[in-house]
Design an enzyme around this catalytic site. Structure first.
Site, PDB file in Angstrom:
ATOM      1  N   GLU B 122     -19.528   9.446   3.136  1.00  0.00           N
ATOM      2  CA  GLU B 122     -18.356   9.330   3.996  1.00  0.00           C
ATOM      3  C   GLU B 122     -18.453  10.338   5.138  1.00  0.00           C
ATOM      4  O   GLU B 122     -19.066  10.079   6.154  1.00  0.00           O
ATOM      5  CB  GLU B 122     -17.070   9.457   3.165  1.00  0.00           C
TER       6      GLU B 122
HETATM    7  C1  HEC Z   1     -16.130   6.570   5.369  1.00  0.00           C
HETATM    8  C2  HEC Z   1     -14.856   6.018   5.010  1.00  0.00           C
HETATM    9  C3  HEC Z   1     -13.749   6.942   4.585  1.00  0.00           C
HETATM   10  C4  HEC Z   1     -13.373   8.150   5.107  1.00  0.00           C
HETATM   11  C5  HEC Z   1     -13.979   8.914   6.274  1.00  0.00           C
HETATM   12  C6  HEC Z   1     -12.208   8.570   4.364  1.00  0.00           C
HETATM   13  N1  HEC Z   1     -11.908   7.641   3.424  1.00  0.00           N
HETATM   14 FE1  HEC Z   1     -10.339   7.709   2.156  1.00  0.00          FE
HETATM   15  N2  HEC Z   1     -11.112   6.173   1.117  1.00  0.00           N
HETATM   16  C7  HEC Z   1     -12.224   5.437   1.474  1.00  0.00           C
HETATM   17  C8  HEC Z   1     -12.580   4.559   0.387  1.00  0.00           C
HETATM   18  C9  HEC Z   1     -13.737   3.573   0.393  1.00  0.00           C
HETATM   19  C10 HEC Z   1     -11.659   4.813  -0.642  1.00  0.00           C
HETATM   20  C11 HEC Z   1     -11.648   4.192  -2.044  1.00  0.00           C
HETATM   21  C12 HEC Z   1     -12.625   4.964  -2.893  1.00  0.00           C
HETATM   22  C13 HEC Z   1     -12.462   4.709  -4.337  1.00  0.00           C
HETATM   23  O1  HEC Z   1     -11.375   4.302  -4.763  1.00  0.00           O
HETATM   24  O2  HEC Z   1     -13.429   4.947  -5.093  1.00  0.00           O
HETATM   25  C14 HEC Z   1     -10.736   5.813  -0.144  1.00  0.00           C
HETATM   26  C15 HEC Z   1      -9.622   6.289  -0.848  1.00  0.00           C
HETATM   27  C16 HEC Z   1      -8.637   7.095  -0.286  1.00  0.00           C
HETATM   28  C17 HEC Z   1      -7.331   7.337  -0.848  1.00  0.00           C
HETATM   29  C18 HEC Z   1      -6.762   6.740  -2.136  1.00  0.00           C
HETATM   30  C19 HEC Z   1      -5.834   5.609  -1.843  1.00  0.00           C
HETATM   31  C20 HEC Z   1      -5.477   4.842  -3.091  1.00  0.00           C
HETATM   32  O3  HEC Z   1      -4.555   4.047  -3.058  1.00  0.00           O
HETATM   33  O4  HEC Z   1      -6.137   5.029  -4.124  1.00  0.00           O
HETATM   34  C21 HEC Z   1      -6.678   8.201  -0.002  1.00  0.00           C
HETATM   35  C22 HEC Z   1      -5.264   8.735  -0.147  1.00  0.00           C
HETATM   36  C23 HEC Z   1      -7.601   8.500   1.085  1.00  0.00           C
HETATM   37  N3  HEC Z   1      -8.767   7.797   0.877  1.00  0.00           N
HETATM   38  C24 HEC Z   1      -7.354   9.404   2.114  1.00  0.00           C
HETATM   39  C25 HEC Z   1      -8.386   9.887   2.939  1.00  0.00           C
HETATM   40  C26 HEC Z   1      -8.324  11.121   3.710  1.00  0.00           C
HETATM   41  C27 HEC Z   1      -7.148  12.063   3.750  1.00  0.00           C
HETATM   42  C28 HEC Z   1      -9.513  11.236   4.386  1.00  0.00           C
HETATM   43  C29 HEC Z   1      -9.991  12.337   5.263  1.00  0.00           C
HETATM   44  C30 HEC Z   1      -9.998  13.663   4.723  1.00  0.00           C
HETATM   45  C31 HEC Z   1     -10.290  10.067   4.046  1.00  0.00           C
HETATM   46  N4  HEC Z   1      -9.592   9.295   3.138  1.00  0.00           N
HETATM   47  C32 HEC Z   1     -11.536   9.763   4.575  1.00  0.00           C
HETATM   48  C33 HEC Z   1     -12.890   5.520   2.688  1.00  0.00           C
HETATM   49  C34 HEC Z   1     -12.837   6.655   3.509  1.00  0.00           C
END
Ligand code: HEC
Ligand code: HEC
Ligand code: HEC
Ligand code: HEC
Ligand SMILES: [Ca+2]
Ligand SMILES: [Ca+2]
Ligand SMILES: [Ca+2]
Ligand SMILES: [Mg+2]
Lengths: 328, 328
Positions: B122
């Site tokens: 990521e």
């Molecule tokens: C490159 C893509 C990417 C980036 C950059 C990213 N995310 Fe995510 N995010 C995802 C993915 C894919 C998931 C699901 C992963 C899993 O469930 O295993 C996720 C899951 C989440 C969730 C959980 C939501 C749920 O309903 O379960 C949250 C809250 C979240 N991210 C916030 C953030 C925050 C805050 C940042 C920055 C610090 C961030 N993400 C950066 C792709 C990204």
């Protein structure tokens, strides 16, 4: 009529309305005569990654309005993480430039905006595909109809709307502008001294006009060659004239505090370095550390009001919207 | 005190304040008890690509608040254009969930926020490097000091601020919520029929609570196996219990119109398809096209007020800020 209002406003701020008339740099004026409906549509398009093949890259990816309208990278990252050939210039105040791109190959913002969408190293799409994506999105179909008073979406309307939005991206109200308008307290003594040095050393020969740049193409390395691995040849690529080899559009110095790294190759990460290089290779001057600091202080006083608007909410795709193709 | 005000407001809207008390889905409440200073700081961090190794990817890249807090891609694009393993869930209303991630491996938003920064696929950075970048930026040094009343930046403060910002990302005021609060005209007859079908068919067994999801982990493919190439095993990865194999956090259906494509593998691009699949594999039901359309119409009535705020302006890096490393 509008000019009268402006003149009246200037009188209110500055006893002498002519304070900047004789200066080589003029204050940035707020955006004038904007077609607001077009600009609002253009704002959505500017932020919409669906104009790219991957569905991941928008204009704002490389001209991030949270970061001075640039990406703060040496050269840009495009489709498929391709390394771009040149530093991404700011879109702030770019409506004030004589032409667009480092080599001026686009006449204006509307002509420019078609470029990145179809550039394989940037958004990697085609105008036809981008248009069919938009035509499949009910929210866009309606908004284009409202804005243009007719059915249909084409690249002409798309680029016109984006350009109209970009015309709003001017940054008035810097401390330097307040000073130009007569507020003596807006700048510190060092900043005024920096401006005097900037004028007296000859920087204003190239960095002039409201944007402190963008008015002419100039040779990079006028008195001493500029050393770089970057193969860009500048204006020569457009005119084919030998005299234009390694000549680039003089960049605006408005908000230059925010648009690091500097030069077309993004090689200078600090203003201190960029100012020293400019003095040496454009003017044959070696500034003392004190002089350099004063010029840098002056340059930082040209950071103006950054664009301030609610993040656009994009209309959702429909079931028949062509899907993004990030991985092929 | 706050509850009294809310109760009074509800009385004003709905003669019967108990209208939703017996419903399986409750209205989304506006954000309560936010530490605004922390949330404003967190908003900047959420939009700041300098928390990534490349300087190009921010939280907003994959949870784009212009697009329902998601990226509208099958699986995400990460550092170096890596193809992500799973669909990016929306951050909207995620504060209402029992746990974070599809498999619930983070207990809350604060714990979650540390993940992506250090995830090689990521943002590909480390907490130490991200913190040193922030510590080199004078604007952040000051703001952290103001917000936390002490010097110093660490990952604990960073994730706390981001989580506080995310708590503001609730989406009240959907037409469905107005209806729940007593406004009979807020929904069409088809939408009400869709809600009745949603309740009577058993969807609410899993999609319940204010977020219409996020309250439990449930097996994907309860009555018929779900066919996918995606290797994710769901909750089993956390508990190691066989019973949890292929069990996923039930996603919120709030704003589901905006968060396509659907399911953990992002395989369903339309709500029509997602609803049919759910009926078939979770409940053993085959909806008629009319029933399907009514349920979809109901789901679209749950699109609430999207977050609305001025794009944050990020404080500029300094000469000693570690440079982004996009290409190595
Ligand atoms: C490159 C893509 C990417 C980036 C950059 C990213 N995310 Fe995510 N995010 C995802 C993915 C894919 C998931 C699901 C992963 C899993 O469930 O295993 C996720 C899951 C989440 C969730 C959980 C939501 C749920 O309903 O379960 C949250 C809250 C979240 N991210 C916030 C953030 C925050 C805050 C940042 C920055 C610090 C961030 N993400 C950066 C792709 C990204
Ligand atoms: C992948 C990165 C990337 C994307 C995406 C991108 N640009 Fe650019 N942009 C650049 C680079 C790099 C240049 C300089 C190219 C040159 O001068 O040869 C540039 C130049 C410009 C300029 C000229 C500014 C000047 O002073 O000369 C404008 C205006 C502009 N882009 C607007 C846009 C718009 C509008 C979009 C979306 C339709 C867009 N850009 C998408 C990287 C990008
Ligand atoms: C003869 C014309 C000329 C003169 C004189 C000149 N400049 Fe420049 N300046 C340019 C050009 C052209 C560029 C862009 C060159 C490139 O990137 O290849 C530039 C770039 C810059 C930049 C980097 C801007 C950016 O966004 O990348 C700064 C800062 C700057 N000049 C400051 C100065 C200062 C201070 C002086 C006086 C000491 C000065 N310039 C004198 C033509 C000039
Ligand atoms: C037994 C529990 C259960 C039942 C019953 C159930 N769901 Fe789901 N639903 C889930 C789970 C778990 C997921 C996520 C599965 C996955 O992505 O692997 C999901 C996903 C969805 C999604 C996709 C959401 C997204 O953002 O990806 C929609 C839409 C949906 N359900 C609607 C319905 C409807 C309509 C019904 C009734 C016909 C229903 N569900 C019945 C558990 C259930
Ligand atoms: Ca026009
Ligand atoms: Ca630059
Ligand atoms: Ca999704
Ligand atoms: Mg036209």
């Amino acid at each position: 009529m509008k000019l009268k209002v402006l003149a009246a406003a200037l009188v209110a701020v500055a006893p002498s309305t002519a304070v900047f008339a004789s200066e080589p740099i003029q204050p940035i004026r707020p955006a004038q005569e904007i077609n607001l409906a077009q600009a609002e549509l253009g704002k959505k398009l500017y932020f919409d990654p669906r104009l790219s093949k991957s569905g991941f890259i928008s204009c704002n990816s490389c001209h991030n309005l949270s970061m001075g309208g640039s990406d703060n990278l040496r050269t840009s990252i495009g489709h498929n993480w391709q390394e771009g050939p040149i530093n991404s210039p700011t879109v702030l105040n770019s409506s004030l430039s004589v032409a667009q791109f480092w080599d001026g190959r686009a006449a204006d913002l509307k002509e420019q905006a078609g470029g990145p969408i179809a550039n394989p190293g940037e958004m990697a799409f085609t105008h036809t595909l981008a248009t069919s994506v938009l035509e499949s999105i009910p929210g866009y179909v309606n908004e284009f109809k409202l804005v243009y008073g007719e059915d249909g979406i084409d690249i002409d309307k798309v680029t016109e709307a984006i350009a109209e939005f970009e015309k709003t991206l001017v940054t008035p109200n810097s401390r330097f502008d307040k000073w130009l308008l007569g507020d003596q307290n807006a700048l510190s003594a060092d900043e005024v001294a920096g401006y005097e040095l900037f004028k007296n050393s000859g920087c204003v020969a190239c960095h002039n006009g409201a944007a402190a740049g963008g008015t002419t193409f100039q040779k990079m390395g006028l008195v001493e060659p500029y050393q770089t691995d970057n193969p860009a040849e500048g204006r020569y690529a457009v005119t084919g004239k030998d005299a234009d080899r390694f000549s680039f559009k003089v960049p605006t110095l408005r908000n230059v505090e925010l648009t690091y790294p500097y030069f077309h190759d993004g090689a200078a990460w600090s203003l201190e370095e960029a100012v020293n290089t400019m003095g040496r290779i454009q003017l044959g001057k070696n500034f003392t550390p004190e002089e350099n600091a004063q010029i840098v202080a002056f340059l930082k006083s040209m950071t103006g009001d950054q664009p301030s608007f609610a993040m656009p909410i994009l209309p959702p795709s429909a079931a028949n919207t062509p899907q993004p193709q990030p991985f092929d």
